[in-house]
Enzyme design. Structure first.
Site, short mmCIF file in Angstrom:
data_model
loop_
_atom_site.label_atom_id
_atom_site.label_comp_id
_atom_site.label_asym_id
_atom_site.label_seq_id
_atom_site.Cartn_x
_atom_site.Cartn_y
_atom_site.Cartn_z
N HIS A 54 -42.51 1.24 -3.39
CA HIS A 54 -41.86 1.10 -4.28
C HIS A 54 -41.38 0.14 -3.92
CE1 HIS A 54 -43.85 5.27 -4.73
NE2 HIS A 54 -43.89 4.55 -6.83
N ARG A 103 -49.91 9.77 -3.66
CA ARG A 103 -49.81 11.21 -3.69
C ARG A 103 -51.14 11.20 -1.88
NH1 ARG A 103 -53.04 12.25 -7.82
NH2 ARG A 103 -52.93 10.12 -9.72
#
Ligand code: PAF
Length: 280
Positions: A36, A186
């Site tokens: 990110h 995840r």
């Protein structure tokens, strides 16, 4: 760093930032990692100000337990965005984004329902709907998405083009752990055993690339991937698709143009995806 919770707050902060210069947008579901932050850095390289969003979007999850288990690390996320120099963060709640009576959806009718979309019905419709809403609220000049989510990027590009959206869509290369595992929110849910096994996805993609570059066919490459995944008991192959990187149509035989190889596999109850572009 401004933190906006309502649409009105975000609209007025975004308008002020647009008046001050160009605005880049990074949409996220939180649980931020270096992948990110690479999107933030790419947006900052092109724009005076960056706005990030954190919203775990329920309409893109098919399985309610997957939504429930999605990692939420709000305070750490805000600290990372602040340290990176992000100008504003939009963190709405579900009722703000989907008030009672909401019924409008956005769907790329073909692209959303093939390949990875065929195994996750409704997923890309949920993505396209929320990204449209975020684009409409923020009005950024450009938005940055990871190439790891290869079909998601294609869906968002298609949607922005088809709906004449003024926000330019950019793809940013996948950031990997030292052992090759693509960074994903995840990954923290993997057991130690599954985490140790998960880099097989990247190794299999590299092996497929070698096959293609040595003149093998797409079927030879997918056979190599299947064999490598079958050798790892922790991994169950869910999806394996090879598309023309430009048109996103499935291809077979001998490759002539750049390919996108997309793979998804289940490790326990965690579905991981990865992707590689390969030129023959
Ligand atoms: O890639 C994601 O994190 C999500 O799919 C997105 C684009 C933020 C939409 O919820």
């Amino acid at each position: 760093m401004l933190i906006c919770k309502t649409i009105a707050e975000m609209r007025s902060a975004a308008a002020a930032l647009r008046d001050a210069g160009s605005v880049g947008l990074v949409t996220t579901m939180g649980a931020l990692h270096a992948g990110h932050m690479a999107l933030v850095a790419a947006a900052q390289a092109d724009h005076a100000n960056v706005i990030a969003t954190i919203f775990v979007n329920p309409t893109q999850f098919g399985d309610p337990s997957d939504l429930e288990k999605y990692p939420r690390t709000e305070q750490a996320d805000l600290a990372m965005l602040q340290a990176a120099g992000v100008a504003a963060v939009f963190m709405p709640d579900v009722d703000t984004m989907y008030p009672a009576g909401s019924e409008t959806i956005v769907e790329t009718t073909h692209l959303a329902n093939i390949l990875h979309g065929a195994v996750r019905p409704g997923h890309f419709r949920g993505v396209a709907t929320i990204v449209t809403k975020l684009f409409n609220i923020i009005g950024a000049d450009a938005a940055y998405f990871g190439e790891k989510d290869y079909q998601q990027l294609a869906v968002i590009r298609r949607m922005a083009h088809d709906l004449s959206m003024p926000t330019t869509v950019h793809g940013v290369p996948t950031v990997r752990e030292a052992d090759g595992l693509a960074m994903s929110s995840r990954n923290v849910r993997l057991t130690p055993d599954d985490r140790a096994a998960a880099p097989v996805l990247h190794r299999a993609l590299l092996a497929a690339e070698q096959v293609i570059q040595a003149g093998g066919t797409i079927e030879d490459a997918t056979d190599a991937i299947r064999a490598m995944i079958a050798d790892v008991p922790q991994a169950t192959l869910v999806g394996l698709d090879v598309v023309d990187a430009r048109t996103f149509t499935p291809v077979s035989g001998r490759a002539t143009d750049t390919l996108g190889i997309m793979i998804s596999a289940q490790f326990g109850d965690v579905l991981l995806i990865d992707q590689k572009e390969t030129t023959p």
